[in-house]
Enzyme design. Sequence first.
Site, PDB file in Angstrom:
ATOM      1  N   ASP A  46       4.281  20.923   6.337  1.00  0.00           N
ATOM      2  CA  ASP A  46       3.172  21.568   7.061  1.00  0.00           C
ATOM      3  C   ASP A  46       3.471  23.036   7.385  1.00  0.00           C
ATOM      4  O   ASP A  46       2.632  23.912   7.188  1.00  0.00           O
ATOM      5  CB  ASP A  46       2.881  20.818   8.371  1.00  0.00           C
ATOM      6  CG  ASP A  46       2.085  19.540   8.143  1.00  0.00           C
ATOM      7  OD1 ASP A  46       1.342  19.470   7.154  1.00  0.00           O
ATOM      8  OD2 ASP A  46       2.220  18.616   8.970  1.00  0.00           O
ATOM      9  N   LYS A 102       3.128  10.597  12.008  1.00  0.00           N
ATOM     10  CA  LYS A 102       4.134  11.567  11.540  1.00  0.00           C
ATOM     11  C   LYS A 102       5.450  11.514  12.326  1.00  0.00           C
ATOM     12  O   LYS A 102       6.518  11.648  11.741  1.00  0.00           O
ATOM     13  CB  LYS A 102       3.574  12.989  11.617  1.00  0.00           C
ATOM     14  CG  LYS A 102       2.516  13.292  10.583  1.00  0.00           C
ATOM     15  CD  LYS A 102       2.114  14.755  10.698  1.00  0.00           C
ATOM     16  CE  LYS A 102       0.976  15.096   9.779  1.00  0.00           C
ATOM     17  NZ  LYS A 102       0.616  16.507   9.837  1.00  0.00           N
TER      18      LYS A 102
HETATM   19  P1  NAP Z   1      -2.407  16.821  17.927  1.00  0.00           P
HETATM   20  O1  NAP Z   1      -0.962  16.642  17.762  1.00  0.00           O
HETATM   21  O2  NAP Z   1      -3.244  15.687  18.457  1.00  0.00           O
HETATM   22  O3  NAP Z   1      -2.613  18.097  18.897  1.00  0.00           O
HETATM   23  C1  NAP Z   1      -3.896  18.496  19.295  1.00  0.00           C
HETATM   24  C2  NAP Z   1      -3.832  19.865  19.960  1.00  0.00           C
HETATM   25  O4  NAP Z   1      -5.176  20.324  20.187  1.00  0.00           O
HETATM   26  C3  NAP Z   1      -3.150  19.850  21.330  1.00  0.00           C
HETATM   27  O5  NAP Z   1      -2.542  21.095  21.565  1.00  0.00           O
HETATM   28  C4  NAP Z   1      -4.348  19.646  22.269  1.00  0.00           C
HETATM   29  O6  NAP Z   1      -4.112  20.110  23.573  1.00  0.00           O
HETATM   30  C5  NAP Z   1      -5.373  20.531  21.583  1.00  0.00           C
HETATM   31  N1  NAP Z   1      -6.758  20.171  21.887  1.00  0.00           N
HETATM   32  C6  NAP Z   1      -7.421  19.063  21.452  1.00  0.00           C
HETATM   33  N2  NAP Z   1      -8.687  19.100  21.900  1.00  0.00           N
HETATM   34  C7  NAP Z   1      -8.826  20.254  22.606  1.00  0.00           C
HETATM   35  C8  NAP Z   1      -9.895  20.845  23.322  1.00  0.00           C
HETATM   36  N3  NAP Z   1     -11.098  20.259  23.391  1.00  0.00           N
HETATM   37  N4  NAP Z   1      -9.683  22.036  23.933  1.00  0.00           N
HETATM   38  C9  NAP Z   1      -8.474  22.636  23.872  1.00  0.00           C
HETATM   39  N5  NAP Z   1      -7.416  22.114  23.211  1.00  0.00           N
HETATM   40  C10 NAP Z   1      -7.584  20.938  22.591  1.00  0.00           C
HETATM   41  O7  NAP Z   1      -3.130  17.234  16.564  1.00  0.00           O
HETATM   42  P2  NAP Z   1      -2.498  18.132  15.370  1.00  0.00           P
HETATM   43  O8  NAP Z   1      -1.930  17.248  14.342  1.00  0.00           O
HETATM   44  O9  NAP Z   1      -1.663  19.190  15.997  1.00  0.00           O
HETATM   45  O10 NAP Z   1      -3.826  18.777  14.724  1.00  0.00           O
HETATM   46  C11 NAP Z   1      -4.547  19.811  15.381  1.00  0.00           C
HETATM   47  C12 NAP Z   1      -5.676  20.293  14.460  1.00  0.00           C
HETATM   48  O11 NAP Z   1      -5.131  20.873  13.299  1.00  0.00           O
HETATM   49  C13 NAP Z   1      -6.617  19.181  13.968  1.00  0.00           C
HETATM   50  O12 NAP Z   1      -7.928  19.691  13.974  1.00  0.00           O
HETATM   51  C14 NAP Z   1      -6.160  18.928  12.537  1.00  0.00           C
HETATM   52  O13 NAP Z   1      -7.215  18.483  11.715  1.00  0.00           O
HETATM   53  C15 NAP Z   1      -5.726  20.333  12.131  1.00  0.00           C
HETATM   54  N6  NAP Z   1      -4.708  20.330  11.071  1.00  0.00           N
HETATM   55  C16 NAP Z   1      -4.964  21.045   9.949  1.00  0.00           C
HETATM   56  C17 NAP Z   1      -4.016  21.088   8.942  1.00  0.00           C
HETATM   57  C18 NAP Z   1      -4.276  21.871   7.689  1.00  0.00           C
HETATM   58  O14 NAP Z   1      -3.594  21.629   6.684  1.00  0.00           O
HETATM   59  N7  NAP Z   1      -5.207  22.805   7.682  1.00  0.00           N
HETATM   60  C19 NAP Z   1      -2.789  20.399   9.078  1.00  0.00           C
HETATM   61  C20 NAP Z   1      -2.558  19.683  10.261  1.00  0.00           C
HETATM   62  C21 NAP Z   1      -3.532  19.663  11.261  1.00  0.00           C
HETATM   63  P3  NAP Z   1      -3.418  19.166  24.688  1.00  0.00           P
HETATM   64  O15 NAP Z   1      -1.934  19.253  24.456  1.00  0.00           O
HETATM   65  O16 NAP Z   1      -3.860  19.769  25.957  1.00  0.00           O
HETATM   66  O17 NAP Z   1      -3.964  17.770  24.471  1.00  0.00           O
END
Ligand code: NAP
Length: 284
Positions: A107, A71
Amino acid sequence: MVIGASTRVVGIIGWPVKHSLSPAMHNAAFAAMELDWTYVPLPVRPGDLPRAVKGLLALGLAGANVTIPHKEEALRLMDDVAPGAGLIGAVNTIARANGRLVGHNTDGIGFLRSLEGKWSPRGETVVILGAGGAARAIAIQLALAGVGKIHLINRTLPRACRLADEIQERIEVWARGYDWTARGLDQIIGSSSLLVNATAFGMGDEEETLFPCQWLDAKTVVCDIVYTPRLTGLLKGAAGRGCATVDGLGMLLHQGAAALEIWTRRPAPLPVMARALEDALQGS
Ligand code: NAP
């Protein structure tokens, strides 16, 4: 609909993309709209995005969605960028306009629309867990929509603080970053009007939560954007405290609907898309 020479093609660029629910949602919409369009998974390895994006125009695709891990890089490859995508710093939807590629980000707007009728942003205090790509899109959209205060709690403190500083500087909305060792998080969470889990925590794990759910007040609306499982530990705990809850399928639906409306310039058939998502989730 039979796929032929006049079929317009869109798809989802990501790595991996084989588990994406978007093809089911968009193809159901095209069928309901009686459009000769199709939506396909487009697996693109890290490092291959520039070549893939160039190929979109050459192959005549009508547009694309972009997902993890591409992205942010996609933003730099667009000919033009819509203002929202520029602020978020990432593109999840590519459209064609006069032979040029235009980057959008649906988003944040998808997230906001998933809350319509349940919560409204003006002047409210929100807590967002996470500071990754999704948290960023949500925080910036909430700031643009007029929330009063944004608390960002993340495992990695500098990431939360950087995002908070950027929101304060660029949108002039009060924002502060914390990690889980900060004092007073129980009070901050307990007095928020909306709490959003925008971390990957909770995926596949039905009971665990990042904080004790006793901290939640019944007046807080709680949203988890994780949708596998649909009912996460956080949503169960929040419902147990009497909070209104919103799952992550709504954001997925509305970001997809907004993308489809950009490509087709027609209203998205939301009930059809919602049903297709639910069926695809059950079958996955
Ligand atoms: P990303 O950019 O990789 O960010 C991941 C985030 O989760 C970071 O803040 C990370 O913290 C945190 N994290 C990961 N593992 C963790 C753990 N075990 N304990 C605490 N914090 C943790 O990913 P993203 O694109 O933001 O996506 C995040 C989630 O949202 C995913 O599960 C994705 O599937 C979901 N999502 C859903 C939608 C929807 O339409 N419903 C849309 C987009 C994303 P750090 O900074 O400390 O690494």
